[in-house]
Design a protein around this motif. Structure first.
Motif, PDB file in Angstrom:
ATOM      1  N   LEU A   1      46.126  38.077  59.629  1.00  0.00           N
ATOM      2  CA  LEU A   1      47.446  37.561  59.985  1.00  0.00           C
ATOM      3  C   LEU A   1      47.830  36.402  59.067  1.00  0.00           C
ATOM      4  O   LEU A   1      48.991  36.285  58.638  1.00  0.00           O
ATOM      5  CB  LEU A   1      47.452  37.104  61.448  1.00  0.00           C
ATOM      6  CG  LEU A   1      47.279  38.204  62.506  1.00  0.00           C
ATOM      7  CD1 LEU A   1      47.253  37.589  63.901  1.00  0.00           C
ATOM      8  CD2 LEU A   1      48.393  39.233  62.407  1.00  0.00           C
ATOM      9  N   ALA A   2      46.851  35.562  58.740  1.00  0.00           N
ATOM     10  CA  ALA A   2      47.109  34.448  57.825  1.00  0.00           C
ATOM     11  C   ALA A   2      47.500  34.958  56.446  1.00  0.00           C
ATOM     12  O   ALA A   2      48.387  34.394  55.787  1.00  0.00           O
ATOM     13  CB  ALA A   2      45.877  33.555  57.735  1.00  0.00           C
ATOM     14  N   MET A   3      46.845  36.027  55.993  1.00  0.00           N
ATOM     15  CA  MET A   3      47.179  36.606  54.692  1.00  0.00           C
ATOM     16  C   MET A   3      48.602  37.160  54.689  1.00  0.00           C
ATOM     17  O   MET A   3      49.332  37.051  53.687  1.00  0.00           O
ATOM     18  CB  MET A   3      46.201  37.721  54.334  1.00  0.00           C
ATOM     19  CG  MET A   3      44.753  37.279  54.111  1.00  0.00           C
ATOM     20  SD  MET A   3      44.542  36.007  52.837  1.00  0.00           S
ATOM     21  CE  MET A   3      44.294  34.552  53.864  1.00  0.00           C
ATOM     22  N   ALA A   4      49.031  37.756  55.815  1.00  0.00           N
ATOM     23  CA  ALA A   4      50.393  38.288  55.912  1.00  0.00           C
ATOM     24  C   ALA A   4      51.421  37.160  55.834  1.00  0.00           C
ATOM     25  O   ALA A   4      52.444  37.275  55.142  1.00  0.00           O
ATOM     26  CB  ALA A   4      50.546  39.075  57.213  1.00  0.00           C
ATOM     27  N   VAL A   5      51.155  36.053  56.549  1.00  0.00           N
ATOM     28  CA  VAL A   5      52.071  34.909  56.530  1.00  0.00           C
ATOM     29  C   VAL A   5      52.102  34.270  55.143  1.00  0.00           C
ATOM     30  O   VAL A   5      53.179  33.980  54.594  1.00  0.00           O
ATOM     31  CB  VAL A   5      51.651  33.871  57.592  1.00  0.00           C
ATOM     32  CG1 VAL A   5      52.516  32.611  57.473  1.00  0.00           C
ATOM     33  CG2 VAL A   5      51.764  34.468  58.994  1.00  0.00           C
ATOM     34  N   LEU A   6      50.927  34.069  54.557  1.00  0.00           N
ATOM     35  CA  LEU A   6      50.858  33.464  53.232  1.00  0.00           C
ATOM     36  C   LEU A   6      51.532  34.364  52.197  1.00  0.00           C
ATOM     37  O   LEU A   6      52.229  33.886  51.296  1.00  0.00           O
ATOM     38  CB  LEU A   6      49.395  33.224  52.851  1.00  0.00           C
ATOM     39  CG  LEU A   6      49.132  32.576  51.484  1.00  0.00           C
ATOM     40  CD1 LEU A   6      49.840  31.239  51.381  1.00  0.00           C
ATOM     41  CD2 LEU A   6      47.635  32.413  51.238  1.00  0.00           C
ATOM     42  N   GLY A   7      51.336  35.668  52.342  1.00  0.00           N
ATOM     43  CA  GLY A   7      51.980  36.610  51.427  1.00  0.00           C
ATOM     44  C   GLY A   7      53.485  36.537  51.520  1.00  0.00           C
ATOM     45  O   GLY A   7      54.190  36.606  50.501  1.00  0.00           O
TER      46      GLY A   7
ATOM     47  N   LEU B   1      38.834  48.500  51.319  1.00  0.00           N
ATOM     48  CA  LEU B   1      40.007  48.002  50.590  1.00  0.00           C
ATOM     49  C   LEU B   1      41.144  49.007  50.592  1.00  0.00           C
ATOM     50  O   LEU B   1      42.317  48.634  50.716  1.00  0.00           O
ATOM     51  CB  LEU B   1      39.607  47.638  49.158  1.00  0.00           C
ATOM     52  CG  LEU B   1      38.497  46.579  49.020  1.00  0.00           C
ATOM     53  CD1 LEU B   1      38.244  46.253  47.555  1.00  0.00           C
ATOM     54  CD2 LEU B   1      38.845  45.322  49.799  1.00  0.00           C
ATOM     55  N   LEU B   2      40.807  50.294  50.464  1.00  0.00           N
ATOM     56  CA  LEU B   2      41.842  51.333  50.515  1.00  0.00           C
ATOM     57  C   LEU B   2      42.489  51.381  51.892  1.00  0.00           C
ATOM     58  O   LEU B   2      43.713  51.523  52.012  1.00  0.00           O
ATOM     59  CB  LEU B   2      41.222  52.696  50.167  1.00  0.00           C
ATOM     60  CG  LEU B   2      40.908  52.945  48.695  1.00  0.00           C
ATOM     61  CD1 LEU B   2      40.199  54.290  48.521  1.00  0.00           C
ATOM     62  CD2 LEU B   2      42.182  52.933  47.853  1.00  0.00           C
TER      63      LEU B   2
ATOM     64  N   GLY C   1      47.327  42.068  47.731  1.00  0.00           N
ATOM     65  CA  GLY C   1      46.409  41.339  46.863  1.00  0.00           C
ATOM     66  C   GLY C   1      45.550  40.354  47.629  1.00  0.00           C
ATOM     67  O   GLY C   1      44.334  40.263  47.406  1.00  0.00           O
ATOM     68  N   LEU C   2      46.171  39.619  48.557  1.00  0.00           N
ATOM     69  CA  LEU C   2      45.422  38.653  49.355  1.00  0.00           C
ATOM     70  C   LEU C   2      44.407  39.341  50.269  1.00  0.00           C
ATOM     71  O   LEU C   2      43.281  38.858  50.437  1.00  0.00           O
ATOM     72  CB  LEU C   2      46.390  37.816  50.199  1.00  0.00           C
ATOM     73  CG  LEU C   2      47.256  36.807  49.425  1.00  0.00           C
ATOM     74  CD1 LEU C   2      48.332  36.233  50.321  1.00  0.00           C
ATOM     75  CD2 LEU C   2      46.381  35.685  48.853  1.00  0.00           C
ATOM     76  N   LEU C   3      44.794  40.467  50.862  1.00  0.00           N
ATOM     77  CA  LEU C   3      43.872  41.206  51.725  1.00  0.00           C
ATOM     78  C   LEU C   3      42.674  41.717  50.925  1.00  0.00           C
ATOM     79  O   LEU C   3      41.520  41.623  51.368  1.00  0.00           O
ATOM     80  CB  LEU C   3      44.597  42.386  52.388  1.00  0.00           C
ATOM     81  CG  LEU C   3      45.570  42.042  53.515  1.00  0.00           C
ATOM     82  CD1 LEU C   3      46.352  43.280  53.934  1.00  0.00           C
ATOM     83  CD2 LEU C   3      44.823  41.465  54.713  1.00  0.00           C
ATOM     84  N   ILE C   4      42.954  42.262  49.734  1.00  0.00           N
ATOM     85  CA  ILE C   4      41.874  42.798  48.907  1.00  0.00           C
ATOM     86  C   ILE C   4      40.912  41.685  48.483  1.00  0.00           C
ATOM     87  O   ILE C   4      39.690  41.817  48.589  1.00  0.00           O
ATOM     88  CB  ILE C   4      42.452  43.519  47.675  1.00  0.00           C
ATOM     89  CG1 ILE C   4      43.105  44.835  48.097  1.00  0.00           C
ATOM     90  CG2 ILE C   4      41.368  43.780  46.632  1.00  0.00           C
ATOM     91  CD1 ILE C   4      43.788  45.577  46.967  1.00  0.00           C
ATOM     92  N   VAL C   5      41.474  40.569  48.022  1.00  0.00           N
ATOM     93  CA  VAL C   5      40.631  39.463  47.556  1.00  0.00           C
ATOM     94  C   VAL C   5      39.813  38.889  48.708  1.00  0.00           C
ATOM     95  O   VAL C   5      38.596  38.662  48.573  1.00  0.00           O
ATOM     96  CB  VAL C   5      41.488  38.360  46.905  1.00  0.00           C
ATOM     97  CG1 VAL C   5      40.654  37.117  46.640  1.00  0.00           C
ATOM     98  CG2 VAL C   5      42.094  38.875  45.602  1.00  0.00           C
TER      99      VAL C   5
END
Length: 461
Positions: free
Chosen positions: A11-17, A69-70, A110-114
């Protein structure tokens, strides 16, 4: 606990994205508008429902990270697409910036993958150092238990630690000593149950044949109230040449004993690479191909191309293309004589083409047609298939995937004439290894090794 942290992190990655996307779209840091915040909130709710449904928060211990990742990439694109459809339904889509949506998709993926790759790598390193281990008790025969222990120790990053072995069918003499590869042996079921509970063993692997159903039922019943994962791992090593993948067949789990180990989803990058690479080679080498064709035509009477029936994937026949390197001749039906050193049938230009493997270049046409792959087991003449299928174990299993122009066997020295069964056995062994361990990265390694080592070989004549 780790699952909860993962959900919060996503959820943090979605907000940051979303914030990064707004900054990229505007060229400076800006807060999200009302519509963007509404879409972000809806997407976060949908993430909480969608990501678990796609298995993202299951245990990935010992599993390939690219699959995770996929799934994460697909899940987020699905979530964002659903959010965009929502804005259309409430007639607010005109307020959304297409640039922001594109940036949001790219930034969040990108953030989710990293983040997931970083967590996965960190956990692997910790497990290699002995942390975050799951203790395992194995119930099965000594040979298969030994195999499983070696597998666990060969993959320390998976985080499985064997602590106990119990063989319900073994006598005291059958298992010498009190340990198997340093793992404690229990011969009494009561002591096994006590050991599992005292040591808080988290995994119980039943390495038993299906015929021991009463034993399996007894064990499952004994531990039905304990928080221990009981897994059935039947020993089918002798029945299959490939990994024993469990697949869903009409809603029923099935174990592949003899099936292609390369699934359609995994093979997609390979298919794309084959077509693009083949087209580039044919276009780039067009002048060379034309020059060789003229040389072949002038060397002796006959066609430019030699065409021969070969088996492709799943035994489907096709006609393979090569530059003709021999004088036109006829052989008895059902007989194929391989080229030998100093073979008088080979023309002068044909000898050069065979020595440098330039006669194989037209096979990129087969690749472009989808009949072959750039990398894979080399196809043989049908007459040779009839001979070796009964002499070399696993020979026909090579045709579970597309044959290739180059392969693992070729870059490891198995090229040219197979005048002895030992040569063919060695080639088949390497082909089966390639199929068992296939990755797109391995294909790229083989292509690089082929280019590095060159196409010439001492056995090519």
């Amino acid at each position: 606990m780790l699952s909860v942290i993962s959900r919060v992190a996503d959820l943090a990655m979605a907000v940051l994205g979303a914030l990064l996307a707004a900054a990229l779209a505007a060229g400076e840091f800006v807060w999200l508008g009302d519509v963007e915040r509404t879409l972000l909130g809806f997407s976060c709710v949908l993430t909480i429902m969608t990501f678990p449904a796609l298995g993202i928060y299951q245990s990935w211990r010992g599993k390939p990270v690219y699959d995770l990742l996929l799934r994460a990439t697909f899940a987020w694109l699905l979530v964002e697409s659903a959010g965009v459809l929502l804005t259309f339904s409430i007639h607010r889509a005109d307020s959304l910036s297409r640039g922001w949506l594109a940036y949001w998709a790219a930034c969040t993926v990108g953030l989710l993958i990293v983040s997931k790759a970083l967590v996965h790598t960190t956990l692997k390193l910790l497990r290699r150092e002995g942390f975050n281990q799951k203790t395992v008790a194995i119930i099965g025969s000594a040979p298969y238990a030994t195999f499983l222990i070696e597998q666990m120790r060969g993959r320390p990053d998976a985080g499985f630690s064997p602590v106990c072995v119990f063989d319900p069918a073994a006598s005291h003499a059958a298992m010498e000593g009190d340990a198997l590869l340093g793992v404690r042996i229990e011969r009494d079921f009561g002591l096994l149950a006590e050991h599992v509970r005292e040591r808080a063993v988290r995994e119980l692997w039943l390495a038993l044949p299906i015929s021991q159903e009463p034993t399996i039922h007894r064990i499952v019943t004994e531990f039905r109230d304990d928080f221990v994962n009981v897994r059935f791992i039947p020993d089918v090593r002798s029945l299959s040449f490939f990994g024993h993948a469990v697949v869903d067949l009409l809603g029923v789990p099935a174990i592949n004993l003899a099936a292609s180990p390369i699934t359609d989803v995994k093979v997609l990058p390979k298919r794309v690479f084959d077509r693009v690479f083949a087209a580039c080679v044919l276009v780039a080498l067009a002048p060379l191909l034309a020059a060789i064709a003229i040389g072949v035509k002038l060397s002796s009477p006959g066609p430019v191309f030699f065409r021969q029936r070969r088996k492709g994937i799943d035994g489907r026949e096709f006609r393979i293309y090569k530059f003709r390197s021999m004088r036109v001749h006829h052989e008895a039906a059902g007989q194929i004589t391989q080229a030998q050193r100093g073979d008088r049938r080979v023309t002068k230009i044909g000898a050069f083409l065979r020595r440098t493997s330039l006669d194989e270049l037209p096979q990129f046409i087969n690749v472009l047609k989808g009949e072959m792959s750039v990398v894979g087991p080399r196809p043989h003449a049908l007459e040779h298939d009839d001979i070796y299928k009964d002499l070399v174990k696993g020979y026909m299993h090579r045709y579970r995937i597309k044959p290739g122009i180059t392969g693992w066997a070729q870059v490891n020295g198995f090229r040219g004439e197979t005048d002895r069964i030992e040569k063919m056995s060695g080639r088949v062994k390497l082909d089966l290894y390639y199929m068992q361990h296939w990755t797109f990265g391995l294909d790229m390694k083989i292509v690089a090794m082929t280019l590095w080592k060159g196409f010439a070989g001492a056995n090519a004549y």
